[in-house]
Design a protein around this motif. Structure first.
Motif, PDB file in Angstrom:
ATOM      1  N   PHE A   1     -62.564   7.170 -11.422  1.00 20.47           N
ATOM      2  CA  PHE A   1     -63.954   7.532 -12.437  1.00 20.47           C
ATOM      3  C   PHE A   1     -65.382   6.794 -11.067  1.00 20.47           C
ATOM      4  O   PHE A   1     -65.936   6.064 -11.395  1.00 20.47           O
ATOM      5  N   THR A   2     -65.397   7.604 -10.052  1.00 25.13           N
ATOM      6  CA  THR A   2     -66.229   7.303  -8.745  1.00 25.13           C
ATOM      7  C   THR A   2     -67.026   8.801  -9.274  1.00 25.13           C
ATOM      8  O   THR A   2     -66.612   9.403  -9.160  1.00 25.13           O
ATOM      9  N   ALA A   3     -68.302   8.040  -8.387  1.00 25.95           N
ATOM     10  CA  ALA A   3     -69.316   9.464  -7.592  1.00 25.95           C
ATOM     11  C   ALA A   3     -69.739   9.281  -6.831  1.00 25.95           C
ATOM     12  O   ALA A   3     -70.365   8.455  -6.351  1.00 25.95           O
ATOM     13  N   ILE A   4     -68.847  10.520  -5.292  1.00 22.50           N
ATOM     14  CA  ILE A   4     -68.885   9.201  -4.134  1.00 22.50           C
ATOM     15  C   ILE A   4     -69.069  11.313  -3.239  1.00 22.50           C
ATOM     16  O   ILE A   4     -68.334  12.427  -3.299  1.00 22.50           O
ATOM     17  N   SER A   5     -70.421  11.473  -2.621  1.00 26.65           N
ATOM     18  CA  SER A   5     -70.613  12.433  -1.851  1.00 26.65           C
ATOM     19  C   SER A   5     -69.234  13.085  -0.889  1.00 26.65           C
ATOM     20  O   SER A   5     -69.022  12.082  -0.023  1.00 26.65           O
ATOM     21  N   ALA A   6     -68.881  14.043  -0.884  1.00 27.55           N
ATOM     22  CA  ALA A   6     -68.331  14.898  -0.040  1.00 27.55           C
ATOM     23  C   ALA A   6     -68.116  14.271   1.344  1.00 27.55           C
ATOM     24  O   ALA A   6     -67.908  14.906   1.558  1.00 27.55           O
ATOM     25  N   ASN A   7     -69.808  14.586   1.608  1.00 24.16           N
ATOM     26  CA  ASN A   7     -69.936  14.276   3.101  1.00 24.16           C
ATOM     27  C   ASN A   7     -70.287  12.743   4.022  1.00 24.16           C
ATOM     28  O   ASN A   7     -71.028  11.516   4.617  1.00 24.16           O
ATOM     29  N   CYS A   8     -69.844  11.850   3.381  1.00 26.89           N
ATOM     30  CA  CYS A   8     -69.456  10.627   2.906  1.00 26.89           C
ATOM     31  C   CYS A   8     -68.028  10.239   4.337  1.00 26.89           C
ATOM     32  O   CYS A   8     -67.083  11.071   3.852  1.00 26.89           O
TER      33      CYS A   8
ATOM     34  N   ALA B   1     -68.152   3.010  -9.423  1.00 29.54           N
ATOM     35  CA  ALA B   1     -69.547   3.182  -7.860  1.00 29.54           C
ATOM     36  C   ALA B   1     -69.884   4.579  -7.774  1.00 29.54           C
ATOM     37  O   ALA B   1     -69.416   5.480  -8.055  1.00 29.54           O
ATOM     38  N   VAL B   2     -70.812   4.686  -7.605  1.00 31.62           N
ATOM     39  CA  VAL B   2     -71.624   5.864  -6.836  1.00 31.62           C
ATOM     40  C   VAL B   2     -71.691   5.607  -4.898  1.00 31.62           C
ATOM     41  O   VAL B   2     -72.766   4.373  -4.895  1.00 31.62           O
ATOM     42  N   ILE B   3     -71.444   6.430  -4.449  1.00 31.25           N
ATOM     43  CA  ILE B   3     -72.179   6.512  -2.817  1.00 31.25           C
ATOM     44  C   ILE B   3     -72.818   7.656  -2.337  1.00 31.25           C
ATOM     45  O   ILE B   3     -71.837   8.699  -2.979  1.00 31.25           O
ATOM     46  N   ASN B   4     -73.709   7.870  -1.579  1.00 32.62           N
ATOM     47  CA  ASN B   4     -74.402   8.919  -1.993  1.00 32.62           C
ATOM     48  C   ASN B   4     -73.893   9.139  -1.142  1.00 32.62           C
ATOM     49  O   ASN B   4     -73.575   8.903   0.194  1.00 32.62           O
ATOM     50  N   THR B   5     -75.150  10.369  -0.461  1.00 38.89           N
ATOM     51  CA  THR B   5     -74.465  11.481   0.806  1.00 38.89           C
ATOM     52  C   THR B   5     -74.851  10.950   2.075  1.00 38.89           C
ATOM     53  O   THR B   5     -75.682   9.985   2.396  1.00 38.89           O
ATOM     54  N   ASN B   6     -74.274  10.971   3.043  1.00 40.08           N
ATOM     55  CA  ASN B   6     -73.793  10.475   4.752  1.00 40.08           C
ATOM     56  C   ASN B   6     -74.082   9.138   4.671  1.00 40.08           C
ATOM     57  O   ASN B   6     -74.652   8.364   5.485  1.00 40.08           O
ATOM     58  N   THR B   7     -73.124   8.406   4.122  1.00 43.09           N
ATOM     59  CA  THR B   7     -73.084   6.993   4.007  1.00 43.09           C
ATOM     60  C   THR B   7     -71.790   6.677   4.677  1.00 43.09           C
ATOM     61  O   THR B   7     -70.688   7.848   4.443  1.00 43.09           O
ATOM     62  N   ILE B   8     -72.010   6.092   6.305  1.00 46.59           N
ATOM     63  CA  ILE B   8     -70.485   5.721   6.618  1.00 46.59           C
ATOM     64  C   ILE B   8     -69.836   4.007   5.350  1.00 46.59           C
ATOM     65  O   ILE B   8     -71.073   3.158   5.859  1.00 46.59           O
TER      66      ILE B   8
ATOM     67  N   ILE C   1     -74.792   2.813  -3.733  1.00 47.58           N
ATOM     68  CA  ILE C   1     -75.289   3.003  -2.619  1.00 47.58           C
ATOM     69  C   ILE C   1     -75.650   4.380  -1.945  1.00 47.58           C
ATOM     70  O   ILE C   1     -74.254   5.285  -2.136  1.00 47.58           O
ATOM     71  N   ASP C   2     -77.372   4.130  -1.657  1.00 47.94           N
ATOM     72  CA  ASP C   2     -77.764   5.431  -1.721  1.00 47.94           C
ATOM     73  C   ASP C   2     -77.274   5.742  -0.613  1.00 47.94           C
ATOM     74  O   ASP C   2     -76.878   5.182   0.726  1.00 47.94           O
TER      75      ASP C   2
ATOM     76  N   GLY D   1     -67.284   1.295   6.509  1.00 48.83           N
ATOM     77  CA  GLY D   1     -65.931   0.192   7.445  1.00 48.83           C
ATOM     78  C   GLY D   1     -64.777   0.726   7.024  1.00 48.83           C
ATOM     79  O   GLY D   1     -64.724   0.649   5.645  1.00 48.83           O
ATOM     80  N   LYS D   2     -64.071  -0.628   7.432  1.00 52.67           N
ATOM     81  CA  LYS D   2     -62.811  -0.476   7.386  1.00 52.67           C
ATOM     82  C   LYS D   2     -62.902  -1.837   6.182  1.00 52.67           C
ATOM     83  O   LYS D   2     -63.363  -2.846   6.943  1.00 52.67           O
ATOM     84  N   GLY D   3     -62.024  -2.291   5.714  1.00 58.58           N
ATOM     85  CA  GLY D   3     -61.271  -3.152   4.037  1.00 58.58           C
ATOM     86  C   GLY D   3     -62.650  -3.804   4.048  1.00 58.58           C
ATOM     87  O   GLY D   3     -62.874  -4.415   3.646  1.00 58.58           O
ATOM     88  N   CYS D   4     -63.267  -2.586   3.481  1.00 58.40           N
ATOM     89  CA  CYS D   4     -64.426  -3.330   2.956  1.00 58.40           C
ATOM     90  C   CYS D   4     -63.903  -2.417   1.019  1.00 58.40           C
ATOM     91  O   CYS D   4     -63.202  -2.311   0.467  1.00 58.40           O
ATOM     92  N   ILE D   5     -64.961  -3.619  -0.032  1.00 54.75           N
ATOM     93  CA  ILE D   5     -64.241  -4.409  -1.323  1.00 54.75           C
ATOM     94  C   ILE D   5     -65.683  -3.162  -1.593  1.00 54.75           C
ATOM     95  O   ILE D   5     -67.310  -3.782  -1.124  1.00 54.75           O
ATOM     96  N   VAL D   6     -66.414  -2.026  -1.744  1.00 52.11           N
ATOM     97  CA  VAL D   6     -66.875  -1.283  -3.300  1.00 52.11           C
ATOM     98  C   VAL D   6     -66.930  -1.279  -4.679  1.00 52.11           C
ATOM     99  O   VAL D   6     -66.338  -0.712  -5.120  1.00 52.11           O
ATOM    100  N   ASN D   7     -67.125  -2.429  -5.350  1.00 56.50           N
ATOM    101  CA  ASN D   7     -66.771  -2.778  -6.722  1.00 56.50           C
ATOM    102  C   ASN D   7     -67.425  -2.703  -7.721  1.00 56.50           C
ATOM    103  O   ASN D   7     -67.792  -1.386  -7.480  1.00 56.50           O
TER     104      ASN D   7
END
Length: 215
Positions: free
Chosen positions: A94-101, A113-120, A133-134, A122-128
């Motif tokens: 149940f997240t919304a993540i752009s295919a371009n991330c 969580a929501v992550i929008n387009t062209n976001t990068i 994230i725009d 890194g390794k070992g991150c926590i998106v709570n």
């Protein structure tokens, strides 16, 4: 199906295990944890300590690090990858993540969580939980975005930085490495390395050296 061991059976590890279960990729999930009083957590067996992961490599080819300290988490991930373990990315359904991330190994993205387009990311991150994230953001390794955080577009966040619960970061802002953004803070200007900021708008409250952030 493959098997997964999770390093860390605390609160964060419990959430990680449920996400892994919901993904349906592993037919067995176990914990490693240094609390020797634990034999199981939420129905998942605790089979050894954090340092035992190589002893179980042949049985559990996948390993995920669920410890809070940002720098230590990334160091452990790097060690496991060098030793031939597969470190997955875990994403709640149940997240919304752009295919371009792009989201690198050892990162977990939690429910809502929501992550929008062209976001990068890194390794070992926590998106709570329930964070957003725009577009066009870049997070370096080991960043922790806490529940309810909102990050504006084209924002860069440095390695091992922790953005605490309910904070907001404006568009086009750069936050340095090993920084802490306090709960509820509103960041409107660039933040250097190795500081804690708080307030509305956020200002520097503390400076410190190279430490492990996270809980």
């Amino acid at each position: 199906m493959p098997k997964l061991m999770i390093l860390g059976a605390g609160g964060h590890g419990k959430v990680v295990a449920e996400i892994a279960e919901l993904m349906g990729r592993w037919d067995e999930i176990v914990f490693l944890d240094d609390n020797q009083k634990l034999s199981e957590v939420n129905g998942y067996k605790v089979i050894g300590t954090l340092n035992d992961y190589m002893a179980y490599k042949d049985r559990y080819q996948y390993a995920f690090v669920a410890i809070g300290n940002n720098k230590s988490r990334v160091e452990l991930i790097d060690n496991m990858i060098r030793k031939g373990l597969v470190v997955p990315t875990l994403i709640h359904p149940f997240t919304a993540i752009s295919a371009n991330c792009k989201i690198q190994e050892g990162t977990v993205v939690m429910a809502g969580a929501v992550i929008n387009t062209n976001t990068i990311i890194g390794k070992g991150c926590i998106v709570n939980t329930c964070s957003s994230i725009d577009h066009d953001c870049v997070f370096e390794d080991g960043v922790h975005i806490s529940p309810g955080v909102h990050i504006g577009g084209t924002t860069n966040i440095g390695k091992a930085t922790w953005v605490c619960v309910g904070a907001s970061v404006a568009n086009n802002v750069a936050i340095g490495k090993n920084a802490v953004v306090a709960a509820g803070a509103v960041v409107t200007k660039n933040i250097p390395d190795n500081v804690m900021v708080a307030g509305v708008p956020a200002v520097i409250k503390k400076q410190f050296g190279d430490v492990n952030h996270g809980s």
